[in-house]
Design a protein around this motif. Structure first.
Motif, mmCIF file in Angstrom:
data_model
loop_
_atom_site.group_PDB
_atom_site.id
_atom_site.type_symbol
_atom_site.label_atom_id
_atom_site.label_comp_id
_atom_site.label_asym_id
_atom_site.label_seq_id
_atom_site.Cartn_x
_atom_site.Cartn_y
_atom_site.Cartn_z
ATOM 1 N N VAL A 1 0.861 -1.180 0.000
ATOM 2 C CA VAL A 1 0.000 0.000 0.000
ATOM 3 C C VAL A 1 0.897 1.229 0.000
ATOM 4 O O VAL A 1 1.696 1.438 0.924
ATOM 5 N N LEU A 2 0.756 2.030 -1.059
ATOM 6 C CA LEU A 2 1.616 3.196 -1.225
ATOM 7 C C LEU A 2 0.814 4.486 -1.165
ATOM 8 O O LEU A 2 -0.225 4.610 -1.810
ATOM 9 N N ARG A 3 1.324 5.434 -0.384
ATOM 10 C CA ARG A 3 0.815 6.795 -0.392
ATOM 11 C C ARG A 3 2.005 7.723 -0.613
ATOM 12 O O ARG A 3 3.150 7.286 -0.488
ATOM 13 N N PRO A 4 1.778 8.979 -0.924
ATOM 14 C CA PRO A 4 2.912 9.859 -1.243
ATOM 15 C C PRO A 4 3.990 9.903 -0.171
ATOM 16 O O PRO A 4 5.175 10.029 -0.493
ATOM 17 N N ASN A 5 3.610 9.782 1.097
ATOM 18 C CA ASN A 5 4.602 9.873 2.172
ATOM 19 C C ASN A 5 4.608 8.656 3.084
ATOM 20 O O ASN A 5 5.144 8.723 4.195
ATOM 21 N N HIS A 6 4.044 7.550 2.632
ATOM 22 C CA HIS A 6 3.953 6.384 3.505
ATOM 23 C C HIS A 6 3.957 5.108 2.683
ATOM 24 O O HIS A 6 3.401 5.058 1.584
ATOM 25 N N PRO B 1 3.254 7.763 -6.148
ATOM 26 C CA PRO B 1 2.682 6.408 -6.078
ATOM 27 C C PRO B 1 2.307 5.828 -7.435
ATOM 28 O O PRO B 1 2.471 4.617 -7.661
ATOM 29 N N ASP B 2 1.792 6.650 -8.351
ATOM 30 C CA ASP B 2 1.362 6.135 -9.647
ATOM 31 C C ASP B 2 2.523 5.584 -10.469
ATOM 32 O O ASP B 2 2.307 4.784 -11.396
#
Length: 214
Positions: free
Chosen positions: A70-75, A96-97
Motif C-alpha cells: 500500500v503506497l501513499r505519497p509519504n507512507h 505512487p502512480d
C-alpha cells in the motif's frame, strides 16, 4: 617566513575544500546497499528512485498474492503472509502512480519508489528510507566517534606519562642538587674543623716557648 606560512594556509584550505567536495560527491553518488538490521530488508537509491528488497521474508513460487503493498505519497506499508514487514513514513515524498513492486524468481519482494525530485539535489539523497530507521551512516559515524575517543584517551595517557616523567626527572634533579649542597656543606665544615685544629697546635707551640724562657 610569512610567504611560507601563507603557502601552508592555502594548502590547508585547499585540502579542506577538496575533502568537502569529495564528501558531497560521495553523498550524491552513493549507490551502496543499506541493510536495515533486524527488519529483514535492504534498500539502495539513486537521485531519482529507491529500490527495497525484502530478503528476510521470501515468498514461495507462485505465491505473490501473499504480498500486499500500500503506497501513499509519504507512507509505505508492506504485508507478507499477513505479517507487517514495513509500515513507516517515507523520508521524502514519492509518486505512487509511478511506483512498482514485483516478486523476483528467488521469491524476494522488490519495491521500487519514484522520488518527487527536490532542490537542491542533495535533498534527493535520503539518509533513511523509513523515518523510524537508524541513519544509514550511523554505524560508520559511531565507529568514527569511537576511534576519536580512543585517540583522545591515548593522547591524554601520553600527556600524563610525559608529565609524570618530567616530574620524576625534576625530583631526581632536586635530589641530586640537594645531595650536592649537603656535600658542599660537609666539605666546608671539614675545612673549618681543620683550620681550628691547626690554630690550636700553634698556640701550644707558643706555650712551649714560654716555658723555655722560665
Amino acid at each position: 617566513m610569512a610567504d611560507l606560512w601563507s603557502q601552508r594556509e592555502c594548502s590547508l584550505m585547499h585540502s579542506q575544500r577538496c575533502e568537502r567536495e569529495l564528501a558531497s560527491e560521495k553523498l550524491l553518488n552513493d549507490g551502496g546497499t543499506n541493510i536495515v538490521d533486524g527488519r529483514g530488508y535492504s534498500w539502495k537509491q539513486t537521485l531519482e528512485d529507491i529500490e527495497i528488497l525484502f530478503y528476510g521474508h521470501p515468498l514461495e513460487a507462485g505465491r505473490g498474492a501473499e504480498a500486499r503493498v500500500v503506497l501513499r505519497p509519504n507512507h509505505l506499508k508492506v504485508t507478507i503472509r499477513g505479517l507487517s514487514v514495513f509500515d513507516d513514513a517515507l523520508w521524502e515524498a514519492v509518486r505512487p502512480d509511478e511506483c512498482t513492486w514485483t516478486v523476483e524468481q528467488d521469491g524476494i519482494l522488490r519495491v521500487e519508489l519514484q522520488k518527487v525530485l527536490l532542490e537542491p539535489p542533495e535533498r534527493n539523497r535520503w539518509p533513511r528510507c523509513g523515518r523510524s530507521e537508524p541513519h544509514r551512516l550511523e554505524k560508520e559515524q559511531l565507529a568514527k566517534l569511537e576511534r576519536q575517543q580512543e585517540r583522545r584517551w591515548r593522547q591524554e595517557a601520553e600527556q600524563l606519562e610525559r608529565r609524570l616523567n618530567n616530574a620524576q626527572q625534576d625530583d631526581e634533579e632536586d635530589a641530586s642538587s640537594a645531595a650536592a649542597d649537603v656535600g658542599s656543606a660537609a666539605a666546608a665544615d671539614g675545612a673549618a674543623d681543620i683550620g681550628v685544629g691547626g690554630g690550636g697546635g700553634g698556640s701550644g707551640g707558643g706555650g712551649g716557648g714560654g716555658g723555655g724562657g722560665g
